[in-house]
Design an enzyme around this catalytic site. Structure first.
Site: not given
Ligand code: GRF
Length: 207
Positions: A90, A108, A13, A11, A92
């Site tokens: 997952k 992505h 992001n 998480g 959608l």
């Molecule tokens: C990372 O590889 C990111 O590039 C992709 O999901 C993975 C985990 O991201 N979007 P996060 O730290 O869980 O946000």
């Protein structure tokens, strides 16, 4: 704008969105964080910030359609208007995508259309880039349509790859970019600056 975030992992992001909202940079509020993994640290991050954190256990449902319906119910319960997939692993169902048409944003970790689609997730994306020998990679924020990683692109930013870079080094470089362009895209969306014309995104900066 009422936001719902779907996570499967750490998480980071999600955290970048929480931080930018708390800095007052995003005209939106995260109403709920949902994960298909009970131990996803993203749920813990939500709890730390007083945000509803919900684990939806896919094993409790007969099929992916009923699983997605449970997630949609949760999103509706929170009156979510924008869904963000932040490291959500997952696919959608089309019902989900219809329900939130052009209201689902995904991040992505490559420059789409390179290294994307089925099987390209997490570190695998960066291993493929290193193995191919590309000199730049990066991240893409896009709207989600019925296929994997093919919806209208909102923002992209690149990183340079050194010959000595490992997949882990590249992942770190790209994650830094993700934490920049995902909140940026959410900010534009919440400010009503994003238009989709013939499947291409126009960002109206001046508005
Ligand atoms: C990372 O590889 C990111 O590039 C992709 O999901 C993975 C985990 O991201 N979007 P996060 O730290 O869980 O946000």
């Amino acid at each position: 704008v009422k936001i719902g975030v779907l996570v499967s992992g750490s998480g980071s992001n999600l955290q970048s969105i929480i931080d930018n909202i708390e800095l007052g940079k995003i005209n939106g509020k995260i109403e709920v964080v949902i994960s298909n993994r009970e131990n996803a640290y993203g749920l813990e991050r939500a709890r730390q910030h007083g945000i509803d954190a919900v684990f939806v256990h896919s094993k409790e449902f007969a099929n992916i359609e009923q699983f997605d319906e449970a997630i949609i119910r949760e999103l509706k319960r929170h009156n979510v208007e924008l869904v963000i997939l932040a490291g959500y692993l997952k696919i959608l169902t089309s019902k989900f995508i219809e329900e939130y048409n052009n209201k689902i944003i995904n991040i992505h970790p490559s420059l789409i259309p390179s290294f994307c689609g089925k099987g390209y997730y997490g570190i695998k994306v960066h291993e493929a880039a290193i193995n191919y020998g590309v000199k730049i990679s990066g991240a893409t924020v896009h709207f989600v349509d019925e296929n994997a990683d093919t919806g209208p692109i909102i923002l992209q930013e690149s990183v340079n790859i050194e010959y000595s870079d490992s997949a882990e080094i590249l992942q770190k470089k790209v994650l830094k970019i993700e934490h920049k362009i995902l909140p940026q895209a959410v900010q534009y969306y919440c400010d009503g600056k994003i238009e989709i014309i013939d499947r291409k995104v126009k960002i109206n900066m001046e508005e």
